[in-house]
Design a protein around this motif. Structure first.
Motif, PDB file in Angstrom:
ATOM      1  N   GLN A   1       0.489  -4.847   7.608  1.00 49.37           N
ATOM      2  CA  GLN A   1      -0.686  -5.668   7.283  1.00 49.37           C
ATOM      3  C   GLN A   1      -1.609  -5.799   8.497  1.00 49.37           C
ATOM      4  O   GLN A   1      -2.816  -5.914   8.350  1.00 49.37           O
ATOM      5  CB  GLN A   1      -0.246  -7.042   6.774  1.00 49.37           C
ATOM      6  CG  GLN A   1       0.493  -6.926   5.443  1.00 49.37           C
ATOM      7  CD  GLN A   1       1.042  -8.245   4.946  1.00 49.37           C
ATOM      8  OE1 GLN A   1       0.371  -9.270   4.980  1.00 49.37           O
ATOM      9  NE2 GLN A   1       2.267  -8.221   4.480  1.00 49.37           N
TER      10      GLN A   1
ATOM     11  N   ASN B   1      -7.253   2.032   9.161  1.00 51.39           N
ATOM     12  CA  ASN B   1      -8.004   1.233   8.187  1.00 51.39           C
ATOM     13  C   ASN B   1      -9.394   1.826   7.913  1.00 51.39           C
ATOM     14  O   ASN B   1      -9.914   1.698   6.813  1.00 51.39           O
ATOM     15  CB  ASN B   1      -8.147  -0.206   8.680  1.00 51.39           C
ATOM     16  CG  ASN B   1      -8.578  -1.163   7.571  1.00 51.39           C
ATOM     17  OD1 ASN B   1      -7.777  -1.554   6.744  1.00 51.39           O
ATOM     18  ND2 ASN B   1      -9.861  -1.508   7.539  1.00 51.39           N
TER      19      ASN B   1
ATOM     20  N   ARG C   1      -5.565  -5.494   7.648  1.00 52.34           N
ATOM     21  CA  ARG C   1      -6.075  -4.411   6.794  1.00 52.34           C
ATOM     22  C   ARG C   1      -6.957  -4.982   5.683  1.00 52.34           C
ATOM     23  O   ARG C   1      -6.629  -6.004   5.068  1.00 52.34           O
ATOM     24  CB  ARG C   1      -4.945  -3.552   6.240  1.00 52.34           C
ATOM     25  CG  ARG C   1      -4.060  -4.261   5.243  1.00 52.34           C
ATOM     26  CD  ARG C   1      -3.001  -3.311   4.698  1.00 52.34           C
ATOM     27  NE  ARG C   1      -2.136  -4.019   3.761  1.00 52.34           N
ATOM     28  CZ  ARG C   1      -0.962  -3.582   3.353  1.00 52.34           C
ATOM     29  NH1 ARG C   1      -0.485  -2.428   3.772  1.00 52.34           N
ATOM     30  NH2 ARG C   1      -0.250  -4.286   2.498  1.00 52.34           N
ATOM     31  N   THR C   2      -8.091  -4.324   5.454  1.00 54.43           N
ATOM     32  CA  THR C   2      -9.053  -4.828   4.474  1.00 54.43           C
ATOM     33  C   THR C   2      -8.796  -4.243   3.097  1.00 54.43           C
ATOM     34  O   THR C   2      -9.411  -4.654   2.117  1.00 54.43           O
ATOM     35  CB  THR C   2     -10.480  -4.449   4.899  1.00 54.43           C
ATOM     36  OG1 THR C   2     -10.537  -3.019   5.047  1.00 54.43           O
ATOM     37  CG2 THR C   2     -10.855  -5.105   6.222  1.00 54.43           C
ATOM     38  N   HIS C   3      -7.915  -3.246   3.039  1.00 53.28           N
ATOM     39  CA  HIS C   3      -7.544  -2.625   1.759  1.00 53.28           C
ATOM     40  C   HIS C   3      -6.196  -1.924   1.928  1.00 53.28           C
ATOM     41  O   HIS C   3      -5.686  -1.831   3.060  1.00 53.28           O
ATOM     42  CB  HIS C   3      -8.630  -1.654   1.263  1.00 53.28           C
ATOM     43  CG  HIS C   3      -9.119  -0.660   2.287  1.00 53.28           C
ATOM     44  ND1 HIS C   3     -10.090   0.267   2.021  1.00 53.28           N
ATOM     45  CD2 HIS C   3      -8.757  -0.446   3.580  1.00 53.28           C
ATOM     46  CE1 HIS C   3     -10.313   0.998   3.096  1.00 53.28           C
ATOM     47  NE2 HIS C   3      -9.532   0.594   4.056  1.00 53.28           N
ATOM     48  N   THR C   4      -5.615  -1.459   0.823  1.00 55.57           N
ATOM     49  CA  THR C   4      -4.327  -0.767   0.925  1.00 55.57           C
ATOM     50  C   THR C   4      -4.526   0.725   1.174  1.00 55.57           C
ATOM     51  O   THR C   4      -3.546   1.460   1.340  1.00 55.57           O
ATOM     52  CB  THR C   4      -3.484  -0.972  -0.358  1.00 55.57           C
ATOM     53  OG1 THR C   4      -4.333  -0.842  -1.501  1.00 55.57           O
ATOM     54  CG2 THR C   4      -2.832  -2.345  -0.367  1.00 55.57           C
TER      55      THR C   4
ATOM     56  N   VAL D   1      -3.926  -7.767   1.376  1.00 58.60           N
ATOM     57  CA  VAL D   1      -5.092  -7.333   2.151  1.00 58.60           C
ATOM     58  C   VAL D   1      -5.935  -8.557   2.492  1.00 58.60           C
ATOM     59  O   VAL D   1      -5.765  -9.628   1.883  1.00 58.60           O
ATOM     60  CB  VAL D   1      -5.915  -6.276   1.374  1.00 58.60           C
ATOM     61  CG1 VAL D   1      -5.067  -5.044   1.065  1.00 58.60           C
ATOM     62  CG2 VAL D   1      -6.486  -6.853   0.093  1.00 58.60           C
TER      63      VAL D   1
END
Ligand code: DAH
Length: 354
Positions: free
Chosen positions: A129, A136, A171-174, A197
């Motif tokens: 994470q 990222n 992280r802003t997304h997976t 996220v």
């Protein structure tokens, strides 16, 4: 003889416990007990006297022994009765119930997604994470000047002066898990990556932490048609009814071409019904993995291609279970959790319908 008998039987009858009874036994018929001493006197008697006293003393001894045994048994019974009385337990009383906790809707939907995609041959992959900003952003074809970086309201990790580790973000997304899976496994590959996220955003439909599930399928000849089939298959299994999808051309740096996917729905009295009507609801972003992204993952774009998608878990949980406000997901309000939570026994399976 009668006095002797009356005296000992009375004493035995009054004995309060087994040790008092044992004392009486010693005093009456023990080696130096009163009755035993009397028996020794038989020797000094005339034969005629002895013929009467002998059997009488023997009978007395037998009576005393019998009385001792009877009293001993009675004392034992009384002790047992007392134990039964004090240790009595009503096993028919209802138990004291303890409230069991519930499974959070996010956990439930996470498991449902995993079960459905596992059935289509997707394995689960996870990533950190706190993520290196290369994974990222850069590896996903989002260079530093790219507007997508600004749009994502990224949380940056603090770095002390002189700390020259690479910059890290929450992280802003997976999507960075795509890169990690490609690096770890190479091609072909079929993974989904559910996880948390983070973005600095807060209103009725946004919370600073939320959940996504990423999908990735790479092989020699994967196409948009496979993507569409997979997603329709997924939504139909997930909502338990045939669900049409609509692909709208879009743009993501990490896919080319890119599409946003809507699912068919109807609005009835302010609530939404998926799989009916002719309205559309946007649920995910997707596309064919960009050659630069394959390269960043160590996969040769001349030999391999594939699709990817990213979907909000919280959002599809709200849609399936009629939950109106996203923020309540993370308030930890016990009343909400009891209402929307699931029993630990409601394990999602494809057979029972998820
Ligand atoms: N990462 C995107 C987001 O967070 C969602 C997404 C779009 C993921 C397209 C994908 C994709 O894998 O192909 O908004």
């Amino acid at each position: 003889m009668d006095d002797l008998k009356a005296k000992w039987l009375q004493l035995i009858g009054a004995a309060g416990d087994e040790s008092a009874l044992e004392d009486l036994r010693v005093q009456a018929v023990g080696k130096k007990g009163e009755v035993s001493l009397k028996m020794r006197e038989l020797g000094k008697m005339t034969p005629e006297e002895r013929q009467i006293a002998g059997p009488a003393l023997n009978a007395l001894k037998d009576e005393i022994n019998a009385a001792l045994a009877a009293k001993k048994a009675a004392l034992g019974d009384a002790a047992l009765d007392e134990r039964l009385r004090s240790e009595w337990l009503d096993v028919t009383l209802p138990g004291r119930t303890r409230r069991a906790g519930t499974i959070h809707p996010v956990s439930q939907v996470w498991e449902e997604c995993t079960a459905i995609f596992a059935d289509m041959g997707f394995a689960v992959a996870e990533g950190p994470q706190v993520e290196d900003d290369w994974y990222n952003f850069d590896a996903l074809n989002i260079p530093s000047h790219h507007p997508a970086r600004a749009e994502m309201d990224t949380f940056y990790m603090h770095r002390a002066a002189g700390d020259n580790r690479p910059p890290h973000v929450l992280r802003t997304h997976t999507s960075p898990v795509q890169i990690r899976s490609m690096q770890a496994e190479g091609a072909p590959i079929r993974t989904i990556s559910p996880g948390r996220v983070y973005r600095a955003d807060y209103d009725q439909t946004h919370t600073p932490m939320f959940h996504q599930v990423e999908g990735l399928a790479i092989d020699r000849d994967i196409s948009m048609a496979n993507l569409k089939w997979c997603l329709e298959e997924f939504f139909s299994a997930y909502f338990g009814t045939a669900v049409k999808t609509r692909f709208r051309a879009s743009h993501f740096p990490f896919t080319e071409p890119s599409a946003e996917v809507d699912i068919q729905c109807a609005w009835e009295g302010g609530t939404v019904k998926v799989g009916e009507g002719d309205d559309w609801l946007e649920v995910l972003g997707s596309g064919m993995v960009h050659p630069k992204v394959l390269q960043a993952g160590g996969i040769d774009p001349a030999a391999w291609q594939g699709f990817a998608f990213g979907m909000g878990i919280d959002r599809i949980a709200m849609l399936k279970y009629g939950i109106p406000d996203l923020r309540a997901f993370f308030d930890s309000d016990l009343r909400w959790l009891r209402h929307y939570g699931f029993s630990a026994l409601q394990v999602p399976t494809l057979r029972g319908g998820v």
